[in-house]
Design an enzyme around this catalytic site. Structure first.
Site, short mmCIF file in Angstrom:
data_model
loop_
_atom_site.label_atom_id
_atom_site.label_comp_id
_atom_site.label_asym_id
_atom_site.label_seq_id
_atom_site.Cartn_x
_atom_site.Cartn_y
_atom_site.Cartn_z
N GLN A 52 -70.60 98.17 19.08
CA GLN A 52 -71.36 96.55 19.96
C GLN A 52 -70.10 95.69 20.58
OE1 GLN A 52 -74.84 94.91 19.49
NE2 GLN A 52 -75.75 96.89 20.31
N HIS A 89 -77.38 89.34 20.30
CA HIS A 89 -76.23 89.16 20.66
C HIS A 89 -74.66 88.28 20.50
CE1 HIS A 89 -77.65 93.61 21.40
NE2 HIS A 89 -78.76 92.48 22.91
N TYR A 101 -68.31 93.02 22.43
CA TYR A 101 -68.58 91.65 22.52
C TYR A 101 -67.11 90.75 22.64
CZ TYR A 101 -72.95 91.68 21.20
OH TYR A 101 -74.79 92.65 20.82
N HIS A 154 -73.12 97.62 13.08
CA HIS A 154 -74.83 99.00 12.37
C HIS A 154 -75.14 99.48 13.69
CE1 HIS A 154 -75.17 96.07 16.49
NE2 HIS A 154 -76.47 96.72 16.89
N HIS A 193 -75.41 92.33 12.98
CA HIS A 193 -73.96 92.91 12.63
C HIS A 193 -72.52 92.68 12.63
CE1 HIS A 193 -77.10 93.16 16.93
NE2 HIS A 193 -76.48 92.98 17.34
CU LIG Z 1 -77.23 92.64 19.89
#
Ligand SMILES: [Cu+2]
Ligand SMILES: *[C@@H]1O[C@H](CO)[C@@H](O)[C@H](O)[C@H]1NC(C)=O
Length: 243
Positions: free
Chosen positions: A187, A19, A189, A178, A105
């Protein structure tokens, strides 16, 4: 087709915990300091629920490092800021093949601002956000995340010269796609930096809310980027404000 499947498998294999955290801001090339003025979480995991308050400035399921920062970074209107992302809070010092983020990612990078009475406010619900930057998939099929990785985690963002002076939260965001072929899967962030814009103007950009700006059904949030390989991409949220 063989290549796509191999890439897909490689991406899946490398996604376990690769991440990222936005953790350093530069103003016209000068660093404000590592994690200075940025509400960094203690864990670098993603947010996946676009209706959660954690989508605003993180810090919910990934608790903030405490004490919260008390610095407010001065940013002249019209300046270029650089947001720097790294895999862990070890920053650029980490000897880590997934720094600044796993190359698998893939996805867009965005930056939003919200005007606040004080950039130290701990209330981040109800703010009015406007996007000032976005980068998705270019015409050669290269993702914003790949450009970020190639630039050692750094992304340059022009701050509009016409926005009012005063305190803002700067929300830098990266979406990894992904696993985004079904929702939840993308995802998200994001971290928020505390800034004070000086020498600004009198623009009043149109705004959106978080949560609210995104839906799980957005074409840029639920998408299979591997098969068929995408050639165009609709970045979530509004188009960036320009003066
Ligand atoms: Cu990740
Ligand atoms: C923001 O900048 C203005 C102009 O320099 C200054 O007067 C003000 O005190 C600053 N506010 C904060 C919270 O840093």
């Amino acid at each position: 087709m063989k290549t796509s499947i191999a890439l897909f498998a490689a991406a899946l294999a490398s996604t376990a915990s690769a991440h990222t955290i936005f953790q350093e801001l530069y103003v016209n090339g000068v660093s404000a300091g590592h994690t200075t003025g940025i509400r960094v979480p203690t864990y670098d995991g993603p947010i996946s629920d676009v209706t959660s308050n954690d989508i605003i400035c993180n810090g919910g399921i990934n608790p903030y490092r405490t004490p919260l920062p008390t610095d407010i970074i001065t940013v002249p209107a019209g300046a270029t800021v650089t947001t720097e992302w790294h895999h862990t809070l070890a920053g650029a010092d980490a000897t880590d093949s997934d720094d600044p983020i796993s190359a698998g990612h893939l996805g867009p990078v965005m930056v939003y601002l919200a005007k606040v009475d004080s950039a130290l406010t701990t209330t981040v619900t109800g703010l009015k956000w406007f996007k000032i930057y976005e980068d998705g998939l270019d015409s050669s099929g290269v993702w914003a995340v790949t450009r970020l990785v190639n630039n050692k985690g750094k992304v340059n963002i022009p701050i509009p010269s016409c926005i009012p002076s005063g305190n803002y939260l700067l929300r830098a965001e990266l979406i990894a796609l992904h696993g985004a072929s079904s929702y939840p899967g993308a995802q998200f962030y994001m971290e928020c930096a505390q800034i004070n814009v000086t020498g600004g103007g009198s623009a009043s950009p149109a705004t959106v809310s978080f949560p609210g700006a995104y839906a799980g059904s957005d074409p840029g949030i639920t998408i299979n980027i591997y098969w068929p390989v995408v050639t165009s991409y609709t970045i979530p949220g509004p188009r960036p404000f320009t003066c």
